[in-house]
Design an enzyme around this catalytic site. Sequence first.
Site, PDB file in Angstrom:
ATOM      1  N   SER A  95      47.000  18.212 -18.280  1.00 35.21           N
ATOM      2  CA  SER A  95      46.549  18.475 -16.914  1.00 35.21           C
ATOM      3  C   SER A  95      45.804  19.797 -16.828  1.00 35.21           C
ATOM      4  O   SER A  95      45.241  20.123 -15.785  1.00 35.21           O
ATOM      5  CB  SER A  95      47.739  18.510 -15.951  1.00 35.21           C
ATOM      6  OG  SER A  95      48.639  19.549 -16.312  1.00 35.21           O
ATOM      7  N   HIS A 153      45.102  11.418 -17.078  1.00 28.72           N
ATOM      8  CA  HIS A 153      46.020  12.312 -16.372  1.00 28.72           C
ATOM      9  C   HIS A 153      46.828  11.522 -15.351  1.00 28.72           C
ATOM     10  O   HIS A 153      46.362  11.224 -14.252  1.00 28.72           O
ATOM     11  CB  HIS A 153      45.240  13.440 -15.682  1.00 28.72           C
ATOM     12  CG  HIS A 153      46.126  14.418 -14.971  1.00 28.72           C
ATOM     13  ND1 HIS A 153      45.764  15.060 -13.817  1.00 28.72           N
ATOM     14  CD2 HIS A 153      47.391  14.851 -15.260  1.00 28.72           C
ATOM     15  CE1 HIS A 153      46.742  15.837 -13.414  1.00 28.72           C
ATOM     16  NE2 HIS A 153      47.741  15.720 -14.271  1.00 28.72           N
ATOM     17  N   GLU A 199      43.614  10.100 -13.349  1.00 29.97           N
ATOM     18  CA  GLU A 199      42.305  10.713 -13.550  1.00 29.97           C
ATOM     19  C   GLU A 199      41.846  10.402 -14.979  1.00 29.97           C
ATOM     20  O   GLU A 199      42.558  10.716 -15.939  1.00 29.97           O
ATOM     21  CB  GLU A 199      42.375  12.222 -13.324  1.00 29.97           C
ATOM     22  CG  GLU A 199      42.612  12.594 -11.871  1.00 29.97           C
ATOM     23  CD  GLU A 199      42.773  14.085 -11.641  1.00 29.97           C
ATOM     24  OE1 GLU A 199      42.222  14.597 -10.658  1.00 29.97           O
ATOM     25  OE2 GLU A 199      43.465  14.744 -12.453  1.00 29.97           O
ATOM     26  N   ASN A 251      44.152  18.957  -9.094  1.00 27.59           N
ATOM     27  CA  ASN A 251      44.644  20.322  -9.265  1.00 27.59           C
ATOM     28  C   ASN A 251      43.579  21.353  -8.922  1.00 27.59           C
ATOM     29  O   ASN A 251      43.885  22.419  -8.377  1.00 27.59           O
ATOM     30  CB  ASN A 251      45.147  20.540 -10.685  1.00 27.59           C
ATOM     31  CG  ASN A 251      46.477  19.853 -10.938  1.00 27.59           C
ATOM     32  OD1 ASN A 251      47.111  19.354 -10.009  1.00 27.59           O
ATOM     33  ND2 ASN A 251      46.902  19.807 -12.184  1.00 27.59           N
TER      34      ASN A 251
END
Length: 564
Positions: free
Chosen positions: A401, A422, A434, A472
């Site tokens: 990540s 991800h 992702e 994120n």
Amino acid sequence: MTELVIGIVGLGSLGEGLARALLGNGTEVIGVDHDPAVLARVGDRLDGPLLTLGDSPLLTLGTEPADLKRADVVIEAVPEDRAAKEAVLRGLVELVEPGTVLLTTTSTLSVAELAIASGAPDRVVGLRYFLPPPEGGNAALVETAMAARRTSELARSVAALADTEVVSLGGRPSEVAAALVHTWLNRTVDLAAEGYADVADIDTAMRLGCGLGQGPFEMLDLIGLDTVQASLTALGVKPAALLDRLVAEGRLGRKTGHGFHRYDDAGARVRTGRVTAVTGTPRAITRAGVAGSGTMARGIAEVLAVAGLPTTLVARTADKAEAARNAVAASLARSVRKGRITEQDRLDILARLTTGTDYAGLADAGLVVEAVAEDMAVKAAVLRAIDAHLPPGAVIATTTSSLSVTEIAEHTGWPRDVIGLHFFNPAPVMRLVEVVRTHHTDPDVHATAHALVARLRKTAVDCTDRTGFIVNFLLFPYLNDAVRLLARTDVTVAEIDAAVSTAYPYPMGPFTLLDTIGLDVSLAIMEMLSGSQGAPAEPLRQLVAAGHLGRKTRRGFRVAEPVE
């Protein structure tokens, strides 16, 4: 017909939404806007049964403020510009009858200062909507010490007629919430402008990855791009260049039929098929592997086995391998108790899951998911062990990540067969994945990743290899902004959390989310993003240093020790 006649100055997203809600409850509305094109658009959308009650007209539209003289209450809903709002309120005080109540919808400006500037502070209160009705089903009533009791009472009556729940947030907390969210929306526009990810993918990623009721671009279109632009300017935040450009082009969102998405004449979103960049041919995957035994590795092994793929999980020790299998078994047992699967399903899934400690067990896997610790040295050693046993053409997917997928790929003999997948925690529950390509990634590997995600009944969003990817990259600067606000405002943690989760379709406020993720985990991610997003806020560092890590230590921004 109700006794109140309501005037609305400014028929953008909020003004139009309020008019629709009030008309739906039989309230007479006088709408005023300086732009004839806006009046025509609103008139067309509200045409029909909303416009009359019996033989009496309910809606009057015009460009002249003089039309508002009959109104008992006038709602100021012009863009978020102090000078413009003050001018409108002063003009209304001079125009309407002395008993007419004025409501300002400002989201970031001081209601008290606007009330004083109006010249009649006893007749002005704030009715602060964050999203236009009907999506915005609540509003904060921002009263001042100068407002007469009748002013507040009529404001509540207007809210009831608009099917709006009045919530108690206070002036400053609601201003801070709007500032926090609008700044975050501005950041998402910059990300889209870079071409890093598609607008639809960013919306999907934030909805599924963070549990939001709307994606950021859906929310921008709903609020109105010009409204957010004006709010940012009032806050002293430079609007994203793309936001300025779209506003200049008249692409203001749902109200004009075109913003980041398109809308029909009734304001409904026009859905289009996803423009996919998947050009390769998926490789056949008949067996899968997982390297790792932590929470994420166990969750991924479970979803692979549930999807019908024989799966081998390789752990560092026999104890960890057994613990991983037991954890999957316990998770499946919970699914049986909840009626999601049958007992026979559970047994079949477990029969497809093999655990062990020897990477030779991956020799017949068509795809292996690496899910070990976020440490490049650890990952490199595991990848070399995987690489030594995989057959030619097998795909390696890393769940990193925060680390470079490109660098991870270069620790293998076949970088073109490596891709980032991800997953979000908990993997059996969260729908988002992702898909992260590098410049090495073979198109067939990219297609294989998409086919696998679809087989797992999850949703894939594409992005390229950069720290933070989509979720994120956008989430943690927002959380960092919230922590920084504590040092710059007199608003408390509880007030900010309540304001954000009440005003917007967010499942929780920023500080509750930080405690849930873990303050140490959040700090580590912010450190990795610091090159592009700025340093982590000092209060976060201090709490982590003190061992206050959130829910897991029962102490964080909001978690207290239980009472003995």
